[in-house]
Design a protein around this motif. Sequence first.
Motif, PDB file in Angstrom:
ATOM      1  N   PRO A  77      -6.291  -1.736  -3.419  1.00 52.94           N
ATOM      2  CA  PRO A  77      -7.243  -1.158  -1.670  1.00 52.94           C
ATOM      3  C   PRO A  77      -6.075  -1.249  -0.695  1.00 52.94           C
ATOM      4  O   PRO A  77      -6.145  -0.189  -0.415  1.00 52.94           O
ATOM      5  CB  PRO A  77      -8.500  -2.739  -1.868  1.00 52.94           C
ATOM      6  CG  PRO A  77      -8.097  -3.323  -3.498  1.00 52.94           C
ATOM      7  CD  PRO A  77      -6.983  -2.921  -3.728  1.00 52.94           C
ATOM      8  N   ALA A  78      -5.005  -2.068  -0.613  1.00 57.36           N
ATOM      9  CA  ALA A  78      -4.224  -2.120   1.181  1.00 57.36           C
ATOM     10  C   ALA A  78      -3.287  -0.682   0.829  1.00 57.36           C
ATOM     11  O   ALA A  78      -2.912   0.062   1.623  1.00 57.36           O
ATOM     12  CB  ALA A  78      -3.131  -3.065   0.388  1.00 57.36           C
ATOM     13  N   ILE A  79      -2.417  -0.891  -0.523  1.00 53.30           N
ATOM     14  CA  ILE A  79      -1.926   0.343  -1.158  1.00 53.30           C
ATOM     15  C   ILE A  79      -2.676   1.892  -0.978  1.00 53.30           C
ATOM     16  O   ILE A  79      -2.130   2.817  -0.368  1.00 53.30           O
ATOM     17  CB  ILE A  79      -1.423   0.995  -2.551  1.00 53.30           C
ATOM     18  CG1 ILE A  79      -0.732  -0.545  -2.609  1.00 53.30           C
ATOM     19  CG2 ILE A  79      -0.872   1.571  -2.972  1.00 53.30           C
ATOM     20  CD1 ILE A  79       0.119  -0.495  -4.269  1.00 53.30           C
ATOM     21  N   ASN A  80      -3.864   2.031  -1.497  1.00 57.24           N
ATOM     22  CA  ASN A  80      -4.503   3.356  -1.193  1.00 57.24           C
ATOM     23  C   ASN A  80      -5.004   3.522   0.437  1.00 57.24           C
ATOM     24  O   ASN A  80      -4.557   4.526   0.630  1.00 57.24           O
ATOM     25  CB  ASN A  80      -5.842   3.301  -1.976  1.00 57.24           C
ATOM     26  CG  ASN A  80      -6.959   3.917  -1.829  1.00 57.24           C
ATOM     27  OD1 ASN A  80      -6.835   5.170  -2.276  1.00 57.24           O
ATOM     28  ND2 ASN A  80      -7.952   3.603  -1.769  1.00 57.24           N
ATOM     29  N   LEU A  81      -5.517   2.226   1.230  1.00 58.72           N
ATOM     30  CA  LEU A  81      -5.428   2.781   3.130  1.00 58.72           C
ATOM     31  C   LEU A  81      -4.154   2.761   3.128  1.00 58.72           C
ATOM     32  O   LEU A  81      -3.907   3.879   4.287  1.00 58.72           O
ATOM     33  CB  LEU A  81      -6.032   0.941   3.362  1.00 58.72           C
ATOM     34  CG  LEU A  81      -5.361   1.363   4.888  1.00 58.72           C
ATOM     35  CD1 LEU A  81      -6.783   1.882   5.452  1.00 58.72           C
ATOM     36  CD2 LEU A  81      -6.657  -0.072   5.213  1.00 58.72           C
ATOM     37  N   TYR A  82      -2.801   2.494   2.900  1.00 58.24           N
ATOM     38  CA  TYR A  82      -1.111   2.883   3.497  1.00 58.24           C
ATOM     39  C   TYR A  82      -1.434   4.175   3.367  1.00 58.24           C
ATOM     40  O   TYR A  82      -1.259   5.235   4.083  1.00 58.24           O
ATOM     41  CB  TYR A  82      -1.041   2.003   2.405  1.00 58.24           C
ATOM     42  CG  TYR A  82      -0.958   0.227   3.023  1.00 58.24           C
ATOM     43  CD1 TYR A  82      -0.926  -0.190   4.138  1.00 58.24           C
ATOM     44  CD2 TYR A  82       0.255  -0.420   2.601  1.00 58.24           C
ATOM     45  CE1 TYR A  82      -1.476  -1.544   4.534  1.00 58.24           C
ATOM     46  CE2 TYR A  82      -0.159  -1.924   2.166  1.00 58.24           C
ATOM     47  CZ  TYR A  82      -0.650  -2.238   4.178  1.00 58.24           C
ATOM     48  OH  TYR A  82      -1.074  -3.618   3.869  1.00 58.24           O
ATOM     49  N   LEU A  83      -1.502   4.730   2.073  1.00 51.14           N
ATOM     50  CA  LEU A  83      -1.081   6.174   1.180  1.00 51.14           C
ATOM     51  C   LEU A  83      -1.933   6.976   2.867  1.00 51.14           C
ATOM     52  O   LEU A  83      -1.882   8.112   3.162  1.00 51.14           O
ATOM     53  CB  LEU A  83      -1.528   6.095   0.121  1.00 51.14           C
ATOM     54  CG  LEU A  83      -0.929   5.843  -0.959  1.00 51.14           C
ATOM     55  CD1 LEU A  83      -1.535   5.844  -2.557  1.00 51.14           C
ATOM     56  CD2 LEU A  83       0.826   6.749  -0.470  1.00 51.14           C
ATOM     57  N   LYS A  84      -3.569   6.688   2.408  1.00 49.84           N
ATOM     58  CA  LYS A  84      -4.718   7.364   3.308  1.00 49.84           C
ATOM     59  C   LYS A  84      -4.098   7.576   5.077  1.00 49.84           C
ATOM     60  O   LYS A  84      -4.267   8.249   5.767  1.00 49.84           O
ATOM     61  CB  LYS A  84      -6.196   6.751   3.855  1.00 49.84           C
ATOM     62  CG  LYS A  84      -6.510   6.953   2.501  1.00 49.84           C
ATOM     63  CD  LYS A  84      -7.954   6.009   2.213  1.00 49.84           C
ATOM     64  CE  LYS A  84      -8.524   6.180   1.166  1.00 49.84           C
ATOM     65  NZ  LYS A  84     -10.377   5.705   1.291  1.00 49.84           N
ATOM     66  N   PHE A  85      -3.343   6.588   5.365  1.00 48.78           N
ATOM     67  CA  PHE A  85      -2.368   6.511   6.268  1.00 48.78           C
ATOM     68  C   PHE A  85      -1.097   7.489   6.860  1.00 48.78           C
ATOM     69  O   PHE A  85      -1.581   7.431   8.285  1.00 48.78           O
ATOM     70  CB  PHE A  85      -2.190   5.351   7.142  1.00 48.78           C
ATOM     71  CG  PHE A  85      -3.351   4.387   8.076  1.00 48.78           C
ATOM     72  CD1 PHE A  85      -3.667   4.774   9.650  1.00 48.78           C
ATOM     73  CD2 PHE A  85      -4.608   3.987   7.595  1.00 48.78           C
ATOM     74  CE1 PHE A  85      -4.685   4.636   9.941  1.00 48.78           C
ATOM     75  CE2 PHE A  85      -5.865   3.786   8.186  1.00 48.78           C
ATOM     76  CZ  PHE A  85      -5.522   4.201   9.580  1.00 48.78           C
ATOM     77  N   GLY A  86      -1.140   8.201   5.026  1.00 50.73           N
ATOM     78  CA  GLY A  86       0.413   8.535   5.130  1.00 50.73           C
ATOM     79  C   GLY A  86       1.480   8.105   4.749  1.00 50.73           C
ATOM     80  O   GLY A  86       2.496   8.765   4.900  1.00 50.73           O
ATOM     81  N   PHE A  87       1.605   6.665   4.784  1.00 49.20           N
ATOM     82  CA  PHE A  87       3.049   6.171   4.481  1.00 49.20           C
ATOM     83  C   PHE A  87       2.549   6.331   2.753  1.00 49.20           C
ATOM     84  O   PHE A  87       2.287   6.934   2.207  1.00 49.20           O
ATOM     85  CB  PHE A  87       2.388   4.673   4.114  1.00 49.20           C
ATOM     86  CG  PHE A  87       2.145   3.789   5.536  1.00 49.20           C
ATOM     87  CD1 PHE A  87       3.826   3.453   5.630  1.00 49.20           C
ATOM     88  CD2 PHE A  87       1.229   3.605   6.388  1.00 49.20           C
ATOM     89  CE1 PHE A  87       3.338   2.597   7.068  1.00 49.20           C
ATOM     90  CE2 PHE A  87       1.224   3.079   7.315  1.00 49.20           C
ATOM     91  CZ  PHE A  87       2.707   2.490   8.255  1.00 49.20           C
ATOM     92  N   VAL A  88       4.276   6.629   2.555  1.00 49.95           N
ATOM     93  CA  VAL A  88       4.756   6.776   1.290  1.00 49.95           C
ATOM     94  C   VAL A  88       5.863   5.849   1.165  1.00 49.95           C
ATOM     95  O   VAL A  88       6.376   5.501   0.962  1.00 49.95           O
ATOM     96  CB  VAL A  88       5.800   8.583   1.338  1.00 49.95           C
ATOM     97  CG1 VAL A  88       4.438   9.567   1.619  1.00 49.95           C
ATOM     98  CG2 VAL A  88       6.709   8.724   1.968  1.00 49.95           C
TER      99      VAL A  88
END
Length: 86
Positions: free
Chosen positions: A33-44
């Motif tokens: 869930p955290a990774i999914n959120l970070y990706l949505k925020f543009g983190f790569v």
Amino acid sequence: KGLSRPLMTTVCNRLIELKHNNVYLNTSSARLPAINLYLKFGFVPEIVDEKHAGVWEKIHRELEKYKTSLKIAQKIGLYQKEEQKS
């Protein structure tokens, strides 16, 4: 519950105000869930070698399963999106 997105929004906005150009974060590969959120925020992901590439391939597959599970839970009423909560 439901604080992750608002917290990330606040932190990212503050970093922009402070004129930060790069932001790094670390998390466990098990925290989908955290990774999914970070990706949505543009983190790569920072993939530095073949081992990292393999880990991220696995994470990508697991994220697809996670997203499918969320959709099913929403359809049967076990989970509501934050926007739908009252």
